[in-house]
Design a protein around this motif. Structure first.
Motif, mmCIF file in Angstrom:
data_model
loop_
_atom_site.group_PDB
_atom_site.id
_atom_site.type_symbol
_atom_site.label_atom_id
_atom_site.label_comp_id
_atom_site.label_asym_id
_atom_site.label_seq_id
_atom_site.Cartn_x
_atom_site.Cartn_y
_atom_site.Cartn_z
ATOM 1 N N THR A 140 0.754 -1.147 -0.298
ATOM 2 C CA THR A 140 -0.092 -0.043 -0.082
ATOM 3 C C THR A 140 1.107 0.931 0.137
ATOM 4 N N ARG A 141 1.511 1.320 0.319
ATOM 5 C CA ARG A 141 2.821 2.349 0.683
ATOM 6 C C ARG A 141 3.042 2.622 -0.519
ATOM 7 N N ILE A 142 4.088 1.316 -1.099
ATOM 8 C CA ILE A 142 4.318 1.688 -2.453
ATOM 9 C C ILE A 142 2.764 2.425 -3.439
ATOM 10 N N SER A 143 2.487 2.218 -3.352
ATOM 11 C CA SER A 143 1.206 2.335 -4.235
ATOM 12 C C SER A 143 0.156 3.205 -3.906
ATOM 13 N N LEU A 144 0.759 4.180 -3.053
ATOM 14 C CA LEU A 144 0.403 5.676 -2.378
ATOM 15 C C LEU A 144 1.771 6.825 -3.279
ATOM 16 N N THR A 145 2.247 5.539 -2.412
ATOM 17 C CA THR A 145 4.026 6.447 -3.295
ATOM 18 C C THR A 145 3.643 7.031 -4.309
ATOM 19 N N ILE A 146 3.043 6.293 -5.597
ATOM 20 C CA ILE A 146 3.204 6.454 -6.718
ATOM 21 C C ILE A 146 2.478 7.767 -7.651
ATOM 22 N N ASN A 290 9.028 -7.922 -4.594
ATOM 23 C CA ASN A 290 9.205 -6.198 -4.012
ATOM 24 C C ASN A 290 7.466 -6.772 -3.841
ATOM 25 N N ALA A 291 6.967 -6.072 -3.050
ATOM 26 C CA ALA A 291 5.491 -5.515 -2.871
ATOM 27 C C ALA A 291 4.250 -4.526 -3.291
ATOM 28 N N SER A 292 3.721 -4.722 -4.357
ATOM 29 C CA SER A 292 2.351 -3.823 -3.856
ATOM 30 C C SER A 292 0.996 -4.741 -4.464
ATOM 31 N N LEU A 293 -0.022 -3.720 -4.459
ATOM 32 C CA LEU A 293 -1.232 -3.932 -4.370
ATOM 33 C C LEU A 293 -1.161 -5.371 -5.499
ATOM 34 N N GLY A 294 -0.447 -4.261 -7.118
ATOM 35 C CA GLY A 294 -0.242 -5.232 -8.405
ATOM 36 C C GLY A 294 0.192 -6.744 -8.202
ATOM 37 N N THR A 295 1.271 -6.866 -7.388
ATOM 38 C CA THR A 295 1.779 -8.244 -7.022
ATOM 39 C C THR A 295 1.564 -9.001 -6.133
ATOM 40 N N LEU A 296 0.996 -8.357 -5.246
ATOM 41 C CA LEU A 296 -0.417 -9.167 -4.575
ATOM 42 C C LEU A 296 -1.182 -9.986 -5.062
ATOM 43 N N LEU A 297 -2.098 -8.559 -5.871
ATOM 44 C CA LEU A 297 -2.890 -9.931 -6.816
ATOM 45 C C LEU A 297 -2.520 -10.633 -7.743
ATOM 46 N N ASN A 298 -1.450 -9.916 -8.154
ATOM 47 C CA ASN A 298 -0.746 -11.251 -8.873
ATOM 48 C C ASN A 298 -0.305 -12.434 -8.611
ATOM 49 N N GLY A 299 -0.077 -12.681 -7.311
ATOM 50 C CA GLY A 299 0.014 -13.563 -6.722
ATOM 51 C C GLY A 299 -1.287 -14.813 -6.282
ATOM 52 N N TRP A 312 -8.307 -11.957 -2.137
ATOM 53 C CA TRP A 312 -9.322 -10.875 -1.291
ATOM 54 C C TRP A 312 -9.467 -9.252 -0.622
ATOM 55 N N ILE A 313 -7.687 -9.987 0.104
ATOM 56 C CA ILE A 313 -7.054 -9.170 0.789
ATOM 57 C C ILE A 313 -6.628 -7.281 0.049
ATOM 58 N N PRO A 314 -5.917 -8.201 -1.138
ATOM 59 C CA PRO A 314 -5.232 -7.404 -2.093
ATOM 60 C C PRO A 314 -6.644 -6.253 -2.480
ATOM 61 N N SER A 315 -7.259 -7.452 -3.677
ATOM 62 C CA SER A 315 -8.913 -6.838 -3.598
ATOM 63 C C SER A 315 -9.437 -5.518 -3.408
ATOM 64 N N VAL A 316 -9.900 -6.353 -1.684
ATOM 65 C CA VAL A 316 -10.053 -4.867 -0.601
ATOM 66 C C VAL A 316 -9.856 -3.647 -0.672
ATOM 67 N N ILE A 317 -8.569 -4.056 -0.156
ATOM 68 C CA ILE A 317 -7.903 -2.753 0.454
ATOM 69 C C ILE A 317 -7.713 -1.768 -1.069
ATOM 70 N N LEU A 318 -7.417 -2.423 -2.539
ATOM 71 C CA LEU A 318 -7.507 -0.881 -3.600
ATOM 72 C C LEU A 318 -8.963 -1.247 -3.331
ATOM 73 N N CYS A 319 -9.980 -1.958 -3.355
ATOM 74 C CA CYS A 319 -11.709 -0.977 -3.855
ATOM 75 C C CYS A 319 -11.966 0.219 -2.179
ATOM 76 N N ILE A 320 -10.666 -0.414 -1.398
ATOM 77 C CA ILE A 320 -11.748 0.833 -0.174
ATOM 78 C C ILE A 320 -10.926 1.908 -0.322
ATOM 79 N N ILE A 321 -9.457 2.097 -1.454
ATOM 80 C CA ILE A 321 -8.776 3.221 -1.594
ATOM 81 C C ILE A 321 -8.974 4.149 -2.204
ATOM 82 N N MET A 322 -9.852 3.207 -3.258
ATOM 83 C CA MET A 322 -10.599 4.462 -4.508
ATOM 84 C C MET A 322 -10.975 4.561 -4.167
#
Length: 342
Positions: A140-146, A290-299, A312-322
């Motif tokens: 989440t930190r990587i995604s927010l930084t970008i 390296n972890a990001s929301l995209g790599t978590l979804l990929n795995g 489900w976990i990275p998907s829920v985090i991504l939906c909440i942030i967006m």
């Protein structure tokens, strides 16, 4: 009106005048709120935007404090603890207490793998035994930084380009708009592939791709608003009195388009998060491990049918942030736009 002792009334709060034998007391009106105070008041009335703002504040604090809050190193592999389901202390609900379905039966996988009782993976582990809570915090930190870098690019390159183009006008404006049309016709994915020919997959290539394309909508919005405002009477009066274009842009144009600029920057943040997630998901963004929301979804999607929590976990985090960013941007748009006051 009741009898009032005039001598007891503060002179700075009231004005009075004497008409014949009657004394009329006129109370001064309270000072009108400033634009920012009025906007903040309207924003506070929007419960969805206010809740989204506090939720985003919590997520941002948790993400950027990941080195302090993460219980484990996000890239450390622990194969004996691979694919463990979430286990939250004090929770007895199946699926959150270390139990998972195996051939139609609920089995405690922590007991099956001889995991000590004092070790709990709140979000579970992935196929390599890496703690998903730690990876989610760092990702989440990587995604927010970008995303924040994309917003800064919008506020710098886009605003400067749009202002300069509109204020210059004529051939300069036409030439600069033709450049925007050329850049708009190039898909973002093609730009990323071109960046990968120069840079390795990672945050640097994503930032360069955003640098080339993300500021274009902001530049067009700023140009359109500047063309409208620069011909108004007060701007023309300032110009007639000898005010320079730079002074007019800073003193008269930017304050009047600040609301639109802020709202557009807020909408660019979820777009950048989705852009990074998509690139990392297809393997041309962040480099594994390296972890990001995209790599978590990929795995996670590879193990979705067996261990659905990993997706489900990275998907829920991504939906909440967006969703939170979009709700906050909608609230800011309504609060900063005087036409939406009613």
């Amino acid at each position: 009106m009741n009898n009032i002792n005039i001598e007891q009334i503060p002179w700075e709060l009231f004005q009075y005048k004497v008409t014949g034998q009657k004394t009329v007391i006129q109370e001064e009106l309270p000072p009108s709120p400033t634009f920012l105070q009025d906007a903040w008041g309207r924003l506070c009335k929007n419960k969805g935007a206010l809740a989204s703002m506090f939720l985003l504040a919590i997520i941002i604090v948790l993400a950027f404090l990941a080195p302090l809050l993460a219980p484990y190193n996000p890239n450390t592999q622990n194969i004996p603890h691979a694919n463990l389901p979430p286990r939250i202390p004090g929770i007895s609900i199946d699926g959150f207490n270390g139990r998972a379905q195996l051939q139609g039966k609920w089995i405690d996988k922590y007991v099956l793998e001889n995991v000590p009782k004092d070790i709990n993976y709140i979000f579970g582990t992935d196929e390599f035994g890496r703690d998903l809570l730690s990876r989610a915090l760092y990702g989440t930190r990587i995604s927010l930084t970008i995303a924040f870098i994309a917003a800064i690019l919008d506020l710098t390159i886009g605003v400067f380009y749009g202002l300069f183009s509109a204020l210059k006008g004529g051939r300069v404006d036409n030439f600069m708009q033709r450049i925007l049309e050329i850049l708009t016709g190039i898909p973002n994915l093609v730009l990323v592939v071109l960046m990968l020919l120069i840079f390795k997959p990672g945050i640097l290539s994503i930032i360069f791709a955003l640098t080339i394309s993300s500021w274009i909508p902001m530049a067009r919005i700023v140009r359109g608003q500047t063309l409208r405002i620069k011909n108004l009477e007060y701007v023309q009066a300032a110009k007639a009195l000898g005010s320079s274009q730079v002074h007019n842009a800073i003193s008269h144009i930017l304050p009047n388009i600040a609301g639109i600029v802020v709202v557009r920057a807020m909408f660019s943040i979820p777009s950048a998060i989705f852009f990074e997630t998509f690139l990392s998901f297809i393997g041309v963004g962040m480099k594994i491990p390296n972890a990001s929301l995209g790599t978590l979804l990929n795995g996670g999607y590879k193990m979705f049918r067996i261990h659905p929590y990993q997706m489900w976990i990275p998907s829920v985090i991504l939906c909440i942030i967006m969703l939170a960013f979009n709700l906050l941007a909608d609230g800011l748009r309504d609060a900063l736009d005087p036409k939406m006051k009613e």
